[in-house]
Design a protein around this motif. Sequence first.
Motif, PDB file in Angstrom:
ATOM      1  N   VAL A  35       0.841  -1.204   0.000  1.00  0.00           N
ATOM      2  CA  VAL A  35       0.000   0.000   0.000  1.00  0.00           C
ATOM      3  C   VAL A  35       0.876   1.254   0.000  1.00  0.00           C
ATOM      4  CG1 VAL A  35      -1.700   1.309   1.320  1.00  0.00           C
ATOM      5  CG2 VAL A  35      -1.922  -1.170   1.133  1.00  0.00           C
ATOM      6  N   ALA A  36       1.927   1.221   0.836  1.00  0.00           N
ATOM      7  CA  ALA A  36       2.805   2.394   0.929  1.00  0.00           C
ATOM      8  C   ALA A  36       3.485   2.668  -0.416  1.00  0.00           C
ATOM      9  CB  ALA A  36       3.843   2.168   2.021  1.00  0.00           C
ATOM     10  N   ILE A  37       3.908   1.597  -1.119  1.00  0.00           N
ATOM     11  CA  ILE A  37       4.574   1.786  -2.424  1.00  0.00           C
ATOM     12  C   ILE A  37       3.607   2.437  -3.418  1.00  0.00           C
ATOM     13  CG2 ILE A  37       5.466   0.529  -4.442  1.00  0.00           C
ATOM     14  CD1 ILE A  37       6.764  -1.412  -2.412  1.00  0.00           C
ATOM     15  N   LEU A  38       2.353   1.963  -3.394  1.00  0.00           N
ATOM     16  CA  LEU A  38       1.373   2.547  -4.325  1.00  0.00           C
ATOM     17  C   LEU A  38       1.142   4.021  -4.023  1.00  0.00           C
ATOM     18  CD1 LEU A  38      -1.061  -0.470  -4.492  1.00  0.00           C
ATOM     19  CD2 LEU A  38       0.117   0.544  -6.432  1.00  0.00           C
ATOM     20  N   LEU A  40       3.286   5.995  -2.616  1.00  0.00           N
ATOM     21  CA  LEU A  40       4.504   6.719  -3.007  1.00  0.00           C
ATOM     22  C   LEU A  40       4.509   6.972  -4.520  1.00  0.00           C
ATOM     23  CD1 LEU A  40       7.431   5.197  -0.935  1.00  0.00           C
ATOM     24  CD2 LEU A  40       6.645   7.563  -0.995  1.00  0.00           C
ATOM     25  N   LEU A  41       4.083   5.946  -5.291  1.00  0.00           N
ATOM     26  CA  LEU A  41       4.020   6.115  -6.755  1.00  0.00           C
ATOM     27  C   LEU A  41       3.061   7.254  -7.113  1.00  0.00           C
ATOM     28  CD1 LEU A  41       3.967   2.452  -8.093  1.00  0.00           C
ATOM     29  CD2 LEU A  41       5.703   4.195  -8.490  1.00  0.00           C
ATOM     30  N   SER A  42       1.968   7.342  -6.355  1.00  0.00           N
ATOM     31  CA  SER A  42       1.023   8.431  -6.612  1.00  0.00           C
ATOM     32  C   SER A  42       1.695   9.773  -6.380  1.00  0.00           C
ATOM     33  CB  SER A  42      -0.192   8.268  -5.692  1.00  0.00           C
ATOM     34  OG  SER A  42      -1.012   9.392  -5.810  1.00  0.00           O
ATOM     35  N   ALA A  43       2.476   9.855  -5.287  1.00  0.00           N
ATOM     36  CA  ALA A  43       3.178  11.119  -5.000  1.00  0.00           C
ATOM     37  C   ALA A  43       4.155  11.438  -6.133  1.00  0.00           C
ATOM     38  CB  ALA A  43       3.907  11.008  -3.669  1.00  0.00           C
ATOM     39  N   VAL A  44       4.851  10.403  -6.645  1.00  0.00           N
ATOM     40  CA  VAL A  44       5.797  10.621  -7.748  1.00  0.00           C
ATOM     41  C   VAL A  44       5.046  11.160  -8.973  1.00  0.00           C
ATOM     42  CG1 VAL A  44       7.306   9.431  -9.397  1.00  0.00           C
ATOM     43  CG2 VAL A  44       7.445   8.893  -6.960  1.00  0.00           C
ATOM     44  N   GLY A  45       3.859  10.568  -9.242  1.00  0.00           N
ATOM     45  CA  GLY A  45       3.056  11.023 -10.387  1.00  0.00           C
ATOM     46  C   GLY A  45       2.680  12.492 -10.258  1.00  0.00           C
ATOM     47  N   THR A  46       2.285  12.904  -9.055  1.00  0.00           N
ATOM     48  CA  THR A  46       1.896  14.305  -8.857  1.00  0.00           C
ATOM     49  C   THR A  46       3.089  15.238  -9.034  1.00  0.00           C
ATOM     50  OG1 THR A  46       0.223  13.591  -7.300  1.00  0.00           O
ATOM     51  CG2 THR A  46       0.827  15.899  -7.228  1.00  0.00           C
ATOM     52  N   VAL A  47       4.247  14.837  -8.430  1.00  0.00           N
ATOM     53  CA  VAL A  47       5.443  15.682  -8.571  1.00  0.00           C
ATOM     54  C   VAL A  47       5.827  15.768 -10.056  1.00  0.00           C
ATOM     55  CG1 VAL A  47       7.900  15.842  -8.031  1.00  0.00           C
ATOM     56  CG2 VAL A  47       6.273  15.216  -6.251  1.00  0.00           C
ATOM     57  N   GLY A  48       5.732  14.620 -10.765  1.00  0.00           N
ATOM     58  CA  GLY A  48       6.069  14.621 -12.201  1.00  0.00           C
ATOM     59  C   GLY A  48       5.143  15.536 -12.992  1.00  0.00           C
TER      60      GLY A  48
END
Length: 333
Positions: A35-38, A40-48
């Motif tokens: 769950v935490a990895i998913l 984190l990926l969402s946060a990466v998507g927003t920053v991107g």
Amino acid sequence: MSTQIERFEDPGLPEHLHRKADTDPKAAKRAEQQVAILFLLSAVGTVGTIASYIWVHPQVYLYIPILGSTNVQQACIGLGLTLATLTIGLGAIQWAKKLMPDVEQVQERHEFRSSDKDRDDLTKTVENRVEETGIARRPLIKRTLGLALGLVGLSPLVLLRDLGPMPGKYLDTTDWTAGTRLMLDPANTPIRPEDLEVGAVAQVLPELPAGTERTLENIGKDAVLLIRLRPEDFNLDPERLSWTYNGIIAFSKICTHMGCAVALYEQQTHHLLCPCHQSTFDVTRAAKVIFGPAARPLPQLAITVDANGYLVAKQPFTVPIGPSFWERNSKNG
Ligand code: FES
């Protein structure tokens, strides 16, 4: 009211199977990490997404075989948003499925039907109230009230007319016919090819027969954009090329998505943009849609010049202008 399952002698449910994460601390830890990895990926998507908006130049295009010429900034923003929203959703699903409390509950249902006494009381109350109004003794009022209530619902139907003409027929024809002169808007003067420089854009309307009044509705559906390119910039089949004149090409101004006015022309890229939902049309390829929700190109108007050297339409539009909707096929324009 919810009651634990133990309260019922025979709830009729199969035995409850516990999830692995409920009984095995290691499995619970693994689920937590997933769950935490998913997330984190969402946060990466927003920053991107934000980084693409700030640092990727909006005019950079890349040729991608299936998509054609693709705006890199829009593509990065789209990918970033997709990653951000998809993974936050997947994370939430994973969290709910594997880690949130897993308790079966049974809720007692009560009969919805009111008791016979309550039903009788209600019936008597309604009958009494109707009796008190005296409507049974006054048939004139009863009939006129029935008529009024029956008709009042018709008013909104009549008001529907104010929403405009029916789209099916209305957009099927315009005032463009073979030989109709292109008149500069708003000057209402005929235009010659040499009046337009390479890179210039002009809005034109059809010349109407003397005495015919130009209505707002007609201006809306007849509006055409003239754009002048260098003839070698076109990437058209021979028929469409013959619809241009000395590098001048003409398209309906009504967006094929939802009918907004396509108004922005990017001289460098030869792209026409609709401001409503960013549909982008490639002028060099007969207004082919290269981005956005529009489903078909802007209809092209075939043009030439008349004996006096003024630009005229060669023929009416060959496809309906405006949005494709349920009453109309989405033919290529
Ligand atoms: S109306 Fe033009 S993109 Fe939607």
